[in-house]
Enzyme design. Sequence first.
Site, PDB file in Angstrom:
ATOM      1  N   ASP A 132       0.874  -1.179   0.000  1.00 22.29           N
ATOM      2  CA  ASP A 132       0.000   0.000   0.000  1.00 22.29           C
ATOM      3  C   ASP A 132       0.913   1.232   0.000  1.00 22.29           C
ATOM      4  OD1 ASP A 132      -2.138   1.774   0.322  1.00 22.29           O
ATOM      5  OD2 ASP A 132      -2.430   1.343   2.454  1.00 22.29           O
TER       6      ASP A 132
ATOM      7  N   CYS B  58      -4.058  -2.419  -2.829  1.00 24.39           N
ATOM      8  CA  CYS B  58      -5.431  -1.907  -2.713  1.00 24.39           C
ATOM      9  C   CYS B  58      -5.704  -0.781  -3.706  1.00 24.39           C
ATOM     10  CB  CYS B  58      -5.703  -1.448  -1.286  1.00 24.39           C
ATOM     11  SG  CYS B  58      -4.504  -0.251  -0.679  1.00 24.39           S
TER      12      CYS B  58
ATOM     13  N   ARG C  15     -13.972  -5.336  -5.670  1.00 23.06           N
ATOM     14  CA  ARG C  15     -14.617  -4.420  -4.714  1.00 23.06           C
ATOM     15  C   ARG C  15     -16.118  -4.404  -4.993  1.00 23.06           C
ATOM     16  NH1 ARG C  15     -11.500  -0.395  -2.560  1.00 23.06           N
ATOM     17  NH2 ARG C  15     -13.137  -0.278  -0.998  1.00 23.06           N
TER      18      ARG C  15
HETATM   19  N1  NVA Z   1      -3.768   3.337   3.423  1.00 22.13           N
HETATM   20  C1  NVA Z   1      -4.454   4.026   2.352  1.00 22.13           C
HETATM   21  C2  NVA Z   1      -5.475   3.122   1.726  1.00 22.13           C
HETATM   22  C3  NVA Z   1      -6.199   3.725   0.550  1.00 22.13           C
HETATM   23  C4  NVA Z   1      -7.220   2.800  -0.039  1.00 22.13           C
HETATM   24  C5  NVA Z   1      -5.105   5.289   2.884  1.00 22.13           C
HETATM   25  O1  NVA Z   1      -5.702   5.250   3.956  1.00 22.13           O
HETATM   26  O2  NVA Z   1      -4.989   6.330   2.218  1.00 22.13           O
HETATM   27  N1   CP Z   2      -8.657   1.036  -2.431  1.00 19.55           N
HETATM   28  C1   CP Z   2      -9.550   2.029  -2.226  1.00 19.55           C
HETATM   29  O1   CP Z   2     -10.246   2.097  -1.208  1.00 19.55           O
HETATM   30  O2   CP Z   2      -9.644   2.895  -3.261  1.00 19.55           O
HETATM   31  P1   CP Z   2     -10.377   4.302  -3.237  1.00 19.55           P
HETATM   32  O3   CP Z   2      -9.630   5.181  -2.255  1.00 19.55           O
HETATM   33  O4   CP Z   2     -10.265   4.807  -4.642  1.00 19.55           O
HETATM   34  O5   CP Z   2     -11.795   4.116  -2.807  1.00 19.55           O
END
Ligand code: NVA
Ligand code: CP
Length: 314
Positions: free
Chosen positions: A234, A274, A302
């Site tokens: 991530d 993700c 998703r």
């Molecule tokens: N760790 C990231 C995940 C985004 C889907 C965030 O919280 O920005």
């Molecule tokens: N992975 C995820 O939650 O993507 P978004 O921030 O685009 O919703």
Amino acid sequence: MTQLNKEKFKGRDFISLHDFSQEEIAYMLKIAADLKRERKEGIPHPHLQGKTLAMMFTKSSTRTRVAFEVGMYQLGGQALFLSSRDIQLGRGESIADTARVLSRMVDGIMIRTFSHQEVLNLAEYATVPVINGLTDLLHPTQVLADLLTIQEHKGELAGLKLVYIGDGNNMSHSLMFGGAKMGMHVVIACPDAYRPNPEIIALAEEDAKANGGKVEVISDLQAAAEGADVLYTDVWASMGQEQEAEIRKQAFSSYQINAELLKAAAKDAIVLHCLPAHHGEEITHEVFEGPQSVVFDEAENRLHAHKAIMALVM
Ligand code: NVA
Ligand code: CP
């Protein structure tokens, strides 16, 4: 159209995978797979005809928003996008009042925000199910889609080694919960200063013990990746951490999924992210675009996973 057994789900919040049993998560995955197959075969499944989902966003989103919105339409219902910039919440109306107002008009509430406590407060005051679309602490809807993706590619979950590389953030927390519940061996490889929340580690360890899984947190990423079935990463700086981006770039510079690291994993290992991804930071462009990457299957899932959640709890 697949018959749903909502007995254990109807009216429940979906806030953390820790709140669901292995059997319940397996059932959600089965429904997600059924809905996916029906969608591909053109079989309509209007399980939520006439129902409405309110979607509250305080943070940006592409996948989560589109998956819930499109998913709701495909289930025969309606989705309402509520940005905190536009609703009175952004001008100081309380979560408790917002929860009670929305509960008089809609059948479910999805929320993406910073504070996890805010989601818990919303759920306390709402009389309709609340779905956690990401907080600073957890991202459970993502992990349900991840489990579906791993199951599709590997045929099973129990016994697989999933190695997450990077920040001990919301993704690492939900992966520990989801993986532990499904009997997986979850390894979080992170710098010592960016370890996951110790309370979440302790709860995930209990879940692992009760469900035949294992949870480990280590800093040696090469050792972590050894024999991995699934490699996951991530972004180094999550939403809300933009001002720390430069410091984090230095702290995480070696915590990258690249061709070299992939060699330590099992030959048939799959790579998940993700998304959104920063190519060249937590993952090289080569691996992202390579044959072991399943990130777009994961993104598509998703939709199917979120439809299963909504169809079961609403
Ligand atoms: N760790 C990231 C995940 C985004 C889907 C965030 O919280 O920005
Ligand atoms: N992975 C995820 O939650 O993507 P978004 O921030 O685009 O919703």
